[in-house]
Design a protein around this motif. Structure first.
Motif, mmCIF file in Angstrom:
data_model
loop_
_atom_site.group_PDB
_atom_site.id
_atom_site.type_symbol
_atom_site.label_atom_id
_atom_site.label_comp_id
_atom_site.label_asym_id
_atom_site.label_seq_id
_atom_site.Cartn_x
_atom_site.Cartn_y
_atom_site.Cartn_z
ATOM 1 N N UNK A 159 0.826 -1.203 0.000
ATOM 2 C CA UNK A 159 0.000 0.000 0.000
ATOM 3 C C UNK A 159 0.863 1.256 0.000
ATOM 4 N N UNK A 160 1.877 1.286 0.872
ATOM 5 C CA UNK A 160 2.757 2.456 0.930
ATOM 6 C C UNK A 160 3.550 2.620 -0.364
ATOM 7 N N UNK A 161 3.966 1.517 -0.963
ATOM 8 C CA UNK A 161 4.696 1.590 -2.228
ATOM 9 C C UNK A 161 3.805 2.130 -3.339
ATOM 10 N N UNK A 162 2.554 1.733 -3.341
ATOM 11 C CA UNK A 162 1.614 2.244 -4.337
ATOM 12 C C UNK A 162 1.409 3.745 -4.165
ATOM 13 N N UNK A 163 1.284 4.185 -2.924
ATOM 14 C CA UNK A 163 1.119 5.622 -2.667
ATOM 15 C C UNK A 163 2.375 6.384 -3.059
ATOM 16 N N UNK A 164 3.540 5.790 -2.857
ATOM 17 C CA UNK A 164 4.787 6.462 -3.227
ATOM 18 C C UNK A 164 4.891 6.610 -4.743
ATOM 19 N N UNK A 165 4.503 5.582 -5.473
ATOM 20 C CA UNK A 165 4.539 5.684 -6.936
ATOM 21 C C UNK A 165 3.610 6.775 -7.438
ATOM 22 N N UNK A 166 2.403 6.857 -6.876
ATOM 23 C CA UNK A 166 1.479 7.919 -7.261
ATOM 24 C C UNK A 166 2.020 9.290 -6.918
ATOM 25 N N UNK A 167 2.620 9.414 -5.743
ATOM 26 C CA UNK A 167 3.196 10.694 -5.332
ATOM 27 C C UNK A 167 4.331 11.117 -6.253
ATOM 28 N N UNK A 168 5.204 10.183 -6.585
ATOM 29 C CA UNK A 168 6.324 10.507 -7.470
ATOM 30 C C UNK A 168 5.835 10.901 -8.862
ATOM 31 N N UNK A 169 4.832 10.218 -9.350
ATOM 32 C CA UNK A 169 4.288 10.542 -10.673
ATOM 33 C C UNK A 169 3.733 11.964 -10.707
ATOM 34 N N UNK A 170 2.872 12.291 -9.753
ATOM 35 C CA UNK A 170 2.268 13.617 -9.715
ATOM 36 C C UNK A 170 3.301 14.700 -9.411
ATOM 37 N N UNK A 171 4.265 14.400 -8.530
ATOM 38 C CA UNK A 171 5.287 15.391 -8.188
ATOM 39 C C UNK A 171 6.144 15.729 -9.396
ATOM 40 N N UNK A 172 6.488 14.729 -10.194
ATOM 41 C CA UNK A 172 7.293 15.004 -11.377
ATOM 42 C C UNK A 172 6.503 15.763 -12.439
ATOM 43 N N UNK A 173 5.220 15.479 -12.556
ATOM 44 C CA UNK A 173 4.389 16.269 -13.475
ATOM 45 C C UNK A 173 4.323 17.722 -13.010
ATOM 46 N N UNK A 174 4.162 17.932 -11.712
ATOM 47 C CA UNK A 174 4.134 19.291 -11.169
ATOM 48 C C UNK A 174 5.492 19.969 -11.323
ATOM 49 N N UNK A 175 6.563 19.194 -11.231
ATOM 50 C CA UNK A 175 7.899 19.758 -11.415
ATOM 51 C C UNK A 175 8.068 20.303 -12.832
ATOM 52 N N UNK A 176 7.520 19.604 -13.808
ATOM 53 C CA UNK A 176 7.591 20.109 -15.186
ATOM 54 C C UNK A 176 6.873 21.449 -15.321
ATOM 55 N N UNK A 177 5.741 21.581 -14.658
ATOM 56 C CA UNK A 177 5.012 22.862 -14.679
ATOM 57 C C UNK A 177 5.840 23.935 -13.977
ATOM 58 N N UNK A 178 6.425 23.596 -12.839
ATOM 59 C CA UNK A 178 7.246 24.552 -12.093
ATOM 60 C C UNK A 178 8.460 24.987 -12.906
ATOM 61 N N UNK A 179 9.047 24.059 -13.639
ATOM 62 C CA UNK A 179 10.185 24.411 -14.488
ATOM 63 C C UNK A 179 9.767 25.402 -15.572
ATOM 64 N N UNK A 180 8.595 25.190 -16.135
ATOM 65 C CA UNK A 180 8.080 26.131 -17.132
ATOM 66 C C UNK A 180 7.835 27.506 -16.545
#
Length: 156
Positions: free
Chosen positions: A14-35
């Motif tokens: 369960x925690x690993x699944x939540x970590x994967x979701x967090x990393x996915x969304x965080x990296x998408x948000x990072x792309x927006x922040x970079x822009x």
């Protein structure tokens, strides 16, 4: 079962699944922040947004990784590991920020607006991914401690 043939606990999955979701969304948000950093301050803004976002990802990914490990330990040992991890991560974050503050070269290149955009957007992305992943989990409930009254017992 993991690659080593050991049984993986439900909490670790369960925690690993939540970590994967967090990393996915965080990296998408990072792309927006970079822009946003690039648009507001050019290359310096891009670097500041990247460093702010990276700090958030490293801080929370390390914490989530420790939570996966702590979930496999005795509750007291897990709590101790979690608290120690938080103290170490907070001290490292403080040391990094102090080092940046004491370096004139870095202080000259620091752009607070893109840095804050990087921190804020990636933090929002991390939390959104965690909530998104948690909302889609199937959590089995096992209650082995309470087996209920015996058959034929007088207790109600």
């Amino acid at each position: 079962m993991n690659r080593a043939g050991q049984r993986v606990s439900v909490s670790a999955r369960l925690l690993s699944s939540m970590m994967r979701g967090s990393l996915l969304f965080a990296h998408a948000a990072l792309l927006i922040a970079l822009g946003v950093g690039w648009l507001t301050s050019g290359a310096a803004g891009l670097a500041n947004a990247a460093s702010g976002g990276a700090m958030v990802v490293l801080f929370f990914a390390a914490g989530q990784g420790v939570q996966v490990l702590a979930g496999e330990l005795d509750p007291r040992a897990g709590l101790g590991l979690t608290l120690l991890s938080y103290l170490v991560r907070a001290a490292l974050l403080a040391a990094a920020l102090l080092a940046v503050q004491n370096s004139q070269q870095v202080a000259d290149a620091f752009r607070p607006v893109p840095f804050c955009w990087g921190v804020g957007l990636v933090l929002a992305g991390w939390l959104s991914g965690m909530f998104w992943a948690h909302a889609r989990l199937r959590i089995p409930v096992y209650d082995t401690d309470d087996v209920g009254p015996d058959e034929g017992s007088d207790r109600v």
